[in-house]
Write an enzyme that holds these catalytic residues in place. Structure first.
Site, PDB file in Angstrom:
ATOM      1  N   MET A 158      12.510  35.967   5.543  1.00 47.71           N
ATOM      2  CA  MET A 158      12.479  34.921   4.698  1.00 47.71           C
ATOM      3  C   MET A 158      13.552  34.024   5.296  1.00 47.71           C
ATOM      4  O   MET A 158      14.309  34.088   5.945  1.00 47.71           O
ATOM      5  CB  MET A 158      13.026  35.434   3.433  1.00 47.71           C
ATOM      6  CG  MET A 158      13.359  34.137   2.203  1.00 47.71           C
ATOM      7  SD  MET A 158      11.674  33.272   1.864  1.00 47.71           S
ATOM      8  CE  MET A 158      12.317  31.651   1.838  1.00 47.71           C
ATOM      9  N   GLU A 172      10.130  32.143  11.557  1.00 46.77           N
ATOM     10  CA  GLU A 172      11.132  31.771  10.536  1.00 46.77           C
ATOM     11  C   GLU A 172      11.926  30.514  10.999  1.00 46.77           C
ATOM     12  O   GLU A 172      12.405  29.649  10.432  1.00 46.77           O
ATOM     13  CB  GLU A 172      12.041  32.962  10.272  1.00 46.77           C
ATOM     14  CG  GLU A 172      11.336  34.175   9.907  1.00 46.77           C
ATOM     15  CD  GLU A 172      10.492  33.985   8.512  1.00 46.77           C
ATOM     16  OE1 GLU A 172      10.757  32.970   7.862  1.00 46.77           O
ATOM     17  OE2 GLU A 172       9.326  34.710   8.560  1.00 46.77           O
TER      18      GLU A 172
END
Ligand code: NAG
Ligand code: NAG
Ligand code: NAG
Ligand code: NAG
Ligand code: NAG
Ligand code: ZN
Length: 947
Positions: free
Chosen positions: A348, A383
């Site tokens: 994330m 990411e």
């Protein structure tokens, strides 16, 4: 958000799709474990609540108030270790957190109520003030809506006036989750004790995972992506732990014997879903960058072993690449990446504090496959791309999530290519993304890349957006756009777009405007119109070219040929011919008009459309042209660029699945593999033949099919034999992949010397404790040895799995355990997925999927997910459904699946089950129509070699 659940490539299977062969792609999805593990019981629930029909609630916050700044203090009260000293009663773990916040709110339209989000929080002490006058505004009522809105509604005694700034102060308490959602607890065992009192090696940490709508479970907030604000955060945590936040630490002080606090610098304006913090005993490893302080945090044992070193080696370079490529500096002074023992999804992109599953960040020398470096580089690049695409410039609403995920996926290829040129990562795009997008989007139940906002309202609907269409089709459509516009101009437009919308939000039209700015006339109806076809409609076209007279037309490509569709696209067509090999210019196929005449007439041998496979469409030809192309493939394949060799195989197989060409044409494209050693053509054939395996591995076609595959792969196995037998691997990256294919395909189809090799190497490990198997081949060889073995092999693998602290080894073994042919062992393994102390929550979905891929485990897995649906749906139910039903091809299976979709509560698996039903119907018909000719084709091929 997360893409890439990479882990060991072999493990990539993880969620969703993944390419089917061992070495699959990299996918990810969000998975939210929504409630307690103990609430999992197998009772089906009715789909509709029986309450009277009220109008659906308005799901979006009113725009009368805009948050500007949050000042938040949060105190997670957990212990990072439970100390057992002789005379001290051990403290129990505590899962409470508490906090206070003050939000500055700008009023843009007079109102007497404040709406924001809050879920599962106990909120108290609300105080509303005018920030300038410090005048207090009386709160008349507070209501936390008990429905899907999660609204916290604060009614006031007097109006808030347009143009004024107000502050909302409140206190809140909540519970730290044990199910990987919002603020959650994660645990691990520390291998190196700190001192002699340290008899209990269990360690705990907390971390956040808030995308898409879980920030509201950590603090009351305006939890929508365009409600950007500044966050001024203080974390109160136990002494002996380290707190990390989005930004650099500003000050840290001791409070008392037990507690300290860490305050962070205020963030940039950002969306709530990017908020993050973590409190742990982790240790940093530094990565070089000329300005930004980059650290990789991991378990002390892993940090000391140097497992974060590979990530550290490349992270600084990847960040610099994006800064140069996009000409915008990363705006924070620090970047932390943390390797969490528990996290779902795989990673994330929180601004300044990116979280990863351990497998996405840790490279374990001599345990991890060499190819695992590619997985790590790819996920980090994805990411970090988000730090611009998503964090700096964010989609206005979740229906345009593809602007985040498509860009991060697309851009990651350029970054990896820069830092690891030997990976040839751009070639991998076709197996990692293109193939997946094509598969998912060929179903009538697919969805548009960018659906209308109204269709994406609830958390369930938002969660459904995190699928391969958003990631892979998103990247594919951008790649096609870049090809049409020219990569240089495309990048120029993207840079301007990022600069103008930094700290702001966009929708797709904003991107088209900037593309238009750099575009000279390219002979099309305008980029917005062109792109609208690709983003607002689901699916993609197949174009058919008759090279004898130049007739060309398009239609919607669907596996189900009986589905009606009148959709059409603006298709950019680039062709090459056997005589002129240079790239031609784009010709636009503008409508679905049939009989359109083109200049695409074969003058010499053949014509090949969709150069470099940069268009998101399939191509069919008249039989003569196919024949010429196949002849070229078998005689001198190098004449056709590699990308297009792969495309020909993939198009032929998929056109056959849609019944647009005969299945034997597709099978004919596999003949040349006998003399092929390159990875991608093999990979493409394997991915496509996988469909045949799934459809026929329970039928009489399977024997002849295995015999054919065995013949095809013998040469390839021999090509690598010297390496394989001596536990060595070739230098070349893509040949390393193909060595794995060779071993897997050979063993899987019963090549005696392969099976013996696998068994012997595994036995040597089991009996002598020396593991000579090369890390690249471990996943495959473990699997083959467990498949060929019995209880002893399985239990050895299980015990090793439980006792190792090497993430890669664990992943390789977790997959191998699913390979046994013993039903009772597979049942036992399935049961283990219900115990988080045996199989971590984040691994439940992928473990069930591994078992379902094994033909011996398929039916078991299907029964298991129905019996435990309430549990499964809390994880990645959508992915599990898609995978567990992949073999479904009988009437009975179709009925079972339909009944299942009616009797059980599908929640965010609703679309997946619809797709599974459609796929099963397609399979049913395809098998009945093709079984005989497929059987005959394999038998004929086999007879050719029988002398
Ligand atoms: C701990 O208990 C032992 C006896 O069990 C006693 O001898 C010792 O003095 C105690 N230590 C402390 C610090 O209370
Ligand atoms: C821990 O929990 C147990 C059982 O719930 C209780 O008996 C004990 O007093 C607790 N210990 C502390 C230090 O709170
Ligand atoms: C951040 O919050 C602290 C109190 O927690 C306050 O003292 C400080 O002034 C705030 N900084 C900004 C820039 O708002
Ligand atoms: C990291 O880089 C150093 C220096 O270039 C190199 O010696 C080392 O092998 C690299 N580590 C890994 C795990 O790639
Ligand atoms: C965000 O973009 C919109 C549309 O271009 C613009 O009106 C607005 O002022 C921008 N907001 C900020 C904070 O830059
Ligand atoms: Zn992402």
């Amino acid at each position: 958000m997360p893409k890439v659940s990479i882990l060991s490539k072999a493990v990539a299977a993880t969620f969703v799709i993944l390419t089917i062969s061992v070495i699959a792609g990299i996918i990810t999805m969000v998975v939210f474990y929504k409630s307690e593990i103990s609430t999992m019981n197998p009772t089906p629930r009715p789909t509709f609540p029986s309450t009277t029909l009220a109008p659906p609630p308005v799901m979006r916050l009113p725009r009368s108030l805009v948050p500007e700044k949050y000042t938040i203090t949060i105190k997670p009260e957990f212990y990072s270790r439970i100390i057992e000293k002789v005379n001290v009663t051990s403290p129990n773990q505590t899962l409470v957190f508490s906090g206070e916040s003050t939000v500055e709110i700008r009023c843009v339209q007079k109102t007497r109520s404040i709406y924001l989000h809050s879920k599962n929080l106990l909120v108290s002490d609300e105080v509303v003030m005018n920030k300038n006058t410090e005048e207090r505004i009386k709160v008349s009522s507070v209501k936390n809506h008990d429905d899907e809105t999660d609204f916290l509604e604060i009614q006031l005694d007097s109006d808030l006036e347009e143009g004024s700034i107000y502050t909302l102060q409140l206190a809140f308490r909540g519970e730290i989750s044990e199910n990987l959602e919002a603020l959650y607890l994660s645990s691990y065992v520390e291998g190196v004790p700190a001192d002699e009192d340290d008899t209990n090696a269990d360690r705990f940490l907390v971390a956040t995972n808030l995308q898409p709508t879980d920030a509201r479970k950590v603090f009351p907030c305006f939890d929508e992506p365009d409600m950007k604000a500044v966050f001024n955060v203080t974390i109160v945590h136990r002494r002996g732990t380290v707190a990390l936040g989005n930004t650099q630490e500003a000050v840290s002080n001791i409070i008392d014997d037990d507690w300290k606090y860490t305050r962070f610098l205020p963030t940039q304006r950002m969306s709530t879903y990017l908020f993050a913090f973590a409190v742990s005993e982790f240790k940093p490893t530094s990565s070089k960058h000329d300005r930004v302080n980059i650290k990789i945090y991991s378990r002390p044992e892993a940090a000391n072993a140097g497992y974060a070193q590979y990530a550290a080696n490349i992270t600084g370079d990847i960040l610099s690449f994006f800064e140069d490529h996009l000409e915008i500096k990363y705006p924070l002074s620090k970047l932390d990446q943390i390797a969490l023992p528990d996290l779902n999804p795989a990673a994330m992109e929180n601004w300044g504090l990116v979280t990863y599953q351990e497998g996405g960040l840790l490279y374990e020398d001599s345990v991890s496959s060499l190819l695992h470096k590619e997985a790590i580089a790819t996920i980090i690049a994805h990411e970090l791309a988000h730090q611009w695409f998503g964090n700096l410039v964010t989609m206005k609403w979740w229906n345009d999530l593809w602007l985040n995920e498509g860009f991060a996926t697309y851009m990651s290829y350029f970054a990896v290519d820069k830092v690891e040129p030997s990976f040839n990562i751009k070639d991998m795009y076709i197996v990692n993304d293109l193939h997946i997008a094509f598969q998912e989007d060929a179903l009538a139940s697919s969805h548009p890349l960018s659906p209308p906002q109204e269709d994406v309202q609830t958390t369930v609907q938002i969660t459904e957006m995190f699928d391969s269409i958003t990631y892979s089709k998103g990247a594919t459509v951008l790649r096609m756009l870049a090809d049409v516009v020219g990569e240089k101009d495309f990048n120029r437009a993207v840079k301007m777009y990022l600069l103008d919308f930094r700290y702001n939000n966009t929708e797709k039209n904003n991107l088209w405007e900037y593309i238009d700015k750099v575009l000279a006339d390219i002979g099309n109806p305008g980029i917005a119109k062109v792109m609208d076809k690709w983003t607002s409609q689901s699916g993609y076209p197949v174009i058919t070219i008759n090279t004898t007279d130049g007739e060309i037309y398009q239609k919607h490509f669907l596996f189900n040929d009986s589905a009606e569709s009148s959709l059409w696209w603006y298709v950019p067509v680039r062709v090459m011919t056997s005589e002129a090999k240079s790239e031609s210019k784009i010709v636009w196929l503008l409508t679905d008009e049939r009989e359109k005449k083109s200049e695409f007439i074969a003058k010499d041998k053949w014509i090949l459309a969709n150069m470099n496979w940069s268009g998101y469409y399939r191509v069919n030809y008249n039989p003569e042209n196919w024949e010429q192309l196949l002849t070229q493939l078998e005689t001198d394949p190098q004449e056709i660029p590699m990308m297009n060799r792969v495309q020909l195989i993939d198009d032929a197989f998929n056109l056959a699945r849609a019944k647009l060409v005969d299945v034997t044409l597709a099978l004919n494209t596999t003949r040349f593999l006998r003399n092929e050693t390159a990875y991608l053509p093999w990979e493409s054939a394997i991915m496509n033949l996988k469909y045949f395996v799934l459809m026929f591995d329970r039928s009489e076609v399977y024997g002849p099919m295995q015999a054919y595959l065995l013949k095809q792969v013998e040469g390839l196995y021999g090509f690598f034999k010297n390496y394989t037998d001596h536990s060595r691997v070739p230098e070349d990256h893509s040949l390393q992949y193909n060595q794995i294919n060779a071993v897997e395909l050979a063993c899987f189809n019963g090549l005696e010397e392969c099976v013996t090799m696998a068994k012997d190497m595994f036995a040597l490990w089991r009996n002598n404790g020396t593991n000579i198997i090369h890390p690249n081949l471990r996943s495959t060889i473990y699997c083959q040895a467990v498949a060929a073995g019995g209880k002893d092999e399985w239990e050895f693998a299980w015990n090793t799995f439980q006792n190792t602290s090497d993430t890669s080894e664990k992943e390789q073994l977790r997959k191998a355990l699913s390979c046994t042919k013993k039903i009772w062992l597979l049942s036992r393994y399935l049961e283990y997925t219900l115990s988080p102390d045996k199989i971590r929550l984040m691994d439940v979905a992928s473990t069930i999927i591994y078992i379902a891929r094994n033909e011996a485990g398929q039916a078991l897995a299907w029964n298991f997910i129905r019996a435990h649906w309430d549990y499964i749906i809390q994880g990645n139910g959508a992915a599990v459904i898609g995978e567990v039903t992949r073999r479904f091809s009988t009437k009975f299976e179709l009925q079972e699946l339909e009944r299942f979709s009616k009797d059980y509560d599908m929640q965010d698996a609703a679309r997946a089950v619809e797709q599974a039903i459609e796929q099963t119907r397609v399979n049913l018909q395809w098998v009945s129509e093709n079984k005989d000719s497929v059987l005959e084709w394999f038998e004929n091929e086999n007879n050719k070699y029988k002398l």
